[in-house]
Design a protein around this motif. Structure first.
Motif, PDB file in Angstrom:
ATOM      1  N   SER A   3      11.261   9.477  -3.001  1.00 50.61           N
ATOM      2  CA  SER A   3      10.121  10.578  -2.656  1.00 50.61           C
ATOM      3  C   SER A   3       8.841   9.044  -2.054  1.00 50.61           C
ATOM      4  O   SER A   3       7.988   9.339  -1.286  1.00 50.61           O
ATOM      5  N   ALA A   4       8.242   8.339  -3.174  1.00 49.18           N
ATOM      6  CA  ALA A   4       7.856   7.290  -3.092  1.00 49.18           C
ATOM      7  C   ALA A   4       7.955   5.835  -2.496  1.00 49.18           C
ATOM      8  O   ALA A   4       7.215   4.982  -2.506  1.00 49.18           O
ATOM      9  N   ALA A   5       8.447   6.196  -1.443  1.00 50.55           N
ATOM     10  CA  ALA A   5       9.704   5.134  -0.795  1.00 50.55           C
ATOM     11  C   ALA A   5       7.970   4.169  -0.068  1.00 50.55           C
ATOM     12  O   ALA A   5       8.029   2.640  -0.098  1.00 50.55           O
ATOM     13  N   SER A   6       7.279   4.603   0.586  1.00 51.53           N
ATOM     14  CA  SER A   6       6.199   4.136   1.246  1.00 51.53           C
ATOM     15  C   SER A   6       5.276   3.517   0.229  1.00 51.53           C
ATOM     16  O   SER A   6       5.142   2.429   0.251  1.00 51.53           O
ATOM     17  N   VAL A   7       4.689   4.274  -0.731  1.00 51.57           N
ATOM     18  CA  VAL A   7       3.860   3.370  -2.192  1.00 51.57           C
ATOM     19  C   VAL A   7       4.392   2.034  -2.493  1.00 51.57           C
ATOM     20  O   VAL A   7       4.264   0.868  -2.301  1.00 51.57           O
ATOM     21  N   CYS A  59       5.070  -3.895  -3.265  1.00 54.39           N
ATOM     22  CA  CYS A  59       5.716  -4.457  -2.702  1.00 54.39           C
ATOM     23  C   CYS A  59       5.793  -5.697  -1.810  1.00 54.39           C
ATOM     24  O   CYS A  59       6.566  -6.494  -2.583  1.00 54.39           O
ATOM     25  N   GLU A  60       5.644  -5.378  -0.912  1.00 58.40           N
ATOM     26  CA  GLU A  60       5.497  -6.591   0.015  1.00 58.40           C
ATOM     27  C   GLU A  60       3.823  -7.288   0.253  1.00 58.40           C
ATOM     28  O   GLU A  60       3.999  -8.222   1.021  1.00 58.40           O
ATOM     29  N   ALA A  61       3.018  -6.521  -0.047  1.00 61.08           N
ATOM     30  CA  ALA A  61       2.006  -6.986  -0.320  1.00 61.08           C
ATOM     31  C   ALA A  61       1.809  -9.091  -0.706  1.00 61.08           C
ATOM     32  O   ALA A  61       2.020  -8.492  -2.052  1.00 61.08           O
ATOM     33  N   PRO A  62       1.256  -9.461  -0.272  1.00 58.45           N
ATOM     34  CA  PRO A  62       1.013 -10.638  -0.548  1.00 58.45           C
ATOM     35  C   PRO A  62       0.801 -10.653  -1.759  1.00 58.45           C
ATOM     36  O   PRO A  62      -0.484 -10.241  -2.629  1.00 58.45           O
ATOM     37  N   MET A  63       0.966 -12.070  -2.644  1.00 58.44           N
ATOM     38  CA  MET A  63      -0.142 -11.899  -4.009  1.00 58.44           C
ATOM     39  C   MET A  63      -1.467 -12.126  -3.294  1.00 58.44           C
ATOM     40  O   MET A  63      -1.836 -13.224  -2.350  1.00 58.44           O
ATOM     41  N   GLU A  64      -3.016 -11.555  -4.279  1.00 58.66           N
ATOM     42  CA  GLU A  64      -3.969 -11.934  -4.249  1.00 58.66           C
ATOM     43  C   GLU A  64      -4.080 -10.742  -3.058  1.00 58.66           C
ATOM     44  O   GLU A  64      -5.436 -10.537  -1.814  1.00 58.66           O
ATOM     45  N   SER A  65      -3.887  -9.832  -2.180  1.00 59.75           N
ATOM     46  CA  SER A  65      -3.775  -9.165  -1.513  1.00 59.75           C
ATOM     47  C   SER A  65      -4.526  -8.026  -2.153  1.00 59.75           C
ATOM     48  O   SER A  65      -4.736  -7.632  -3.251  1.00 59.75           O
TER      49      SER A  65
END
Ligand code: ASP
Length: 595
Positions: free
Chosen positions: A97-101, A106-112
């Protein structure tokens, strides 16, 4: 200002002097209290409820919203979020249910930069991290928003990752994200705040801004010039608010201060930038000791509370003593290795260059003793010391290696008579395995050279593991009784000021001013911290005639350029004096806590 004051008065039912004093009194008291009482509210007005660094077990169960940069991610389960206040662990939800979160985190690069909302929960037993202030808790995330993604970085935002100065400067905004830089800027802000509090609220100083577009005035450092729109006309940027603050004294603002920007077109030096900040102070009806006590109190009051407290009063040393014992006007008094005059020991020497030096009018022989130098200094170090002395000072340096039984190893050992050797041991308090560096020549030159070698050798010993200077020690020192004038380097017949042309002569030397000005000491004082000059000031000349004489006759300056100041001194200028603390240099001496 007057209009504001008069409105204040009009609002009072009885504008008596007593009432006004009460209002001012309670005004300043409430300022003191408000800045001491409150813990700052770090999340007011913004899209977070808390900072990353503030959450503890006491927040368990609270719903929070945090904003920060992604510092680490592990196994797509844990994410560490960072803001200026610290780090906090966030649990990435794994359920469908929290797949979008999960996708965002998980996909945001480091320092985003992301915003997360969730609940503060305790970490499972055994998984607490005592090294992290927030190590007992973590955030069970419900929603997440990617506020902005980060491209591939030129360097990792971690203090332990080494990067060149050039790269740090090019990406200054990324460098500022580091813990150390954050700490430095916040420390600076806190110290300035406490200084303002001390000066304004506790001692009634008035914070006054002075102009930065000014005209050229004689003496001192080179000024930056700013072209105006009118062809051929320029402004100069002031090297300091010196003349303005003196004019303020004439104007009756008898306790002035300013966090002042200063501009000097001198090219960057390791300890000086073309623009820098001073805590600039001036007072009327004050003497040297008054200024010194004020500064000691100011530093004591504003000193970071996580450091050893500043001990006052600071010791004081005359310029002559600083030069004779340390070869400089900014001695590093955290360690010994002082310069010793051994001329008397060698009056009958057979060593040519020593004989030669002593036969000259100002000739001296000086030495320093490097403790355990035999053990730590290599032959090539001694060679480069001798080369440095020859290249930069045109001086010879003799190394003497003290051996057991006073059996010395030196190019001139055979010429050193026994009583000379014993005398050296006594005067320099040498021990076995020490190395003595000896030079001969004119007093100032010999001292300056040995002063440089003293620091050089201290660095060498420390690089080889000797604990010479305590890094936690703050060794403050007043250097006083400077000469009022120095001979100009390029033409020793002419004089230039040691501080600036507004510095008053020492009252006991004033009689020399008209006959032998080079003999006059001044009322100039410098504040030195761990071998670096962090401030300087003086009691000023408030007599127009004396000021005119010094400018025109001694310094041969064009007095027309300073006519505004000379004129002002004639209209009842009070006796006054001041100082400026170079804020950047002072702070650079405060070692920062790297977390
Ligand atoms: N204006 C001087 C300076 O910048 C300091 C002072 O004499 O107050 O060095």
């Amino acid at each position: 200002m007057f209009c504001w004051l008069s409105r204040l008065y009009r609002g009072l039912s009885r504008p008596t002097r007593r009432t006004t004093q009460l209002i001012w009194g309670s005004f300043s008291r409430s300022l003191v209290l408000s800045s001491q009482r409150r813990i700052p509210e770090l999340s007011s007005f913004v899209a977070r409820t808390n900072t990353c660094g503030e959450l503890r077990s006491s927040h368990l169960g609270q719903e929070v919203t945090l904003c920060g940069w992604i510092q680490y991610r592990r196994q797509n389960i844990f994410l560490v979020l960072r803001d200026f206040h610290g780090l906090v662990q966030v649990i990435i939800p794994q359920d469908e249910s929290a797949a979008s979160v999960k996708k965002i985190l998980c996909e945001a690069p480091m320092e985003s930069v992301v915003q997360v909302s969730g609940t503060v929960i305790s970490r499972p037993p055994g998984q607490e991290n005592p090294k992290m202030p927030t190590g007992e808790i973590e955030i069970k995330v419900k929603t997440a928003k990617l506020l902005n993604s980060c491209k591939k970085l030129p360097f990792e935002i971690k203090d332990f990752v080494k990067k060149t100065e050039a790269l740090r400067l090019r990406y200054r905004y990324l460098d500022l994200r580091g813990v150390q830089m954050q700490y430095n800027l916040r420390l600076r802000s806190q110290m300035v705040m406490k200084m303002r509090e001390y000066l304004c609220n506790l001692h009634g100083f008035v914070d006054i801004e002075t102009p930065t577009l000014f005209k050229r005035t004689p003496g001192g450092a080179k000024e930056f010039v700013i072209p105006s729109r009118e062809p051929g006309k320029f402004y100069s940027l002031p090297q300091s608010p010196q003349q303005f603050k003196q004019l303020l004294m004439v104007g009756g603002l008898d306790r002035y201060f300013q966090v002042a920007r200063c501009y000097r077109d001198e090219g960057s030096r390791p300890d000086r930038q073309p623009e820098f900040t001073q805590i600039d102070i001036e007072m009327s009806f004050v003497e040297q000791t008054g200024i010194q006590s004020l500064i000691e109190g100011l530093l004591q009051y504003s000193w970071p509370s996580d450091r050893d407290p500043v001990v006052v009063p600071f010791p004081s040393m005359t310029f002559a003593e600083a030069l004779a014992s340390y070869g400089t006007d900014k001695p590093d008094t955290r360690f010994g290795m002082k310069i010793v005059d051994i001329s008397d020991m060698f009056r009958n020497t057979e060593v040519g260059f020593l004989q030669d030096a002593l036969s000259k009018p100002q000739g001296t022989i000086k030495a320093i003793c490097i403790p355990e130098g035999e053990k730590y200094l290599k032959r090539k170090d001694i060679e480069s010391i001798r080369k440095f002395a020859a290249d930069h000072f045109n001086q010879e340096v003799l190394p003497i290696f003290l051996k057991t039984n006073n059996n010395w190893n030196s190019p001139v050992a055979k010429f050193i008579m026994e009583e000379q050797g014993l005398g050296l041991i006594r005067l320099l308090e040498t021990q076995e395995e020490d190395v003595v560096l000896l030079t001969a020549g004119e007093h100032k030159k010999a001292c300056s050279l040995l002063g440089k070698l003293r620091l050089e050798c201290a660095d060498l010993l420390e690089a080889r593991g000797v604990a010479l200077r305590d890094p936690a020690l703050f060794s403050f020192l007043w250097v006083v009784d400077f000469p009022l004038f120095f001979p100009k380097e390029e033409n020793p017949e002419e004089l230039e000021t040691a501080h600036h042309p507004f510095t008053a002569p020492h009252p006991s030397d004033i009689h020399h001013l008209y006959t032998e000005p080079q003999k006059v000491r001044s009322q100039h004082y410098d504040l030195v911290l761990n071998g670096s000059e962090i401030g300087g000031g003086s009691i000023r000349i408030h007599d127009a005639e004396l000021q005119h004489y010094i400018l025109a006759t001694v310094l041969k300056e064009d007095v027309k350029l300073l006519s505004h100041l000379l004129q002002a001194l004639d209209y009842g200028a009070p006796p006054h004096g001041g100082i400026a603390i170079d804020y950047h240099r002072a702070l650079r001496r405060v070692p920062c806590a790297v977390q």
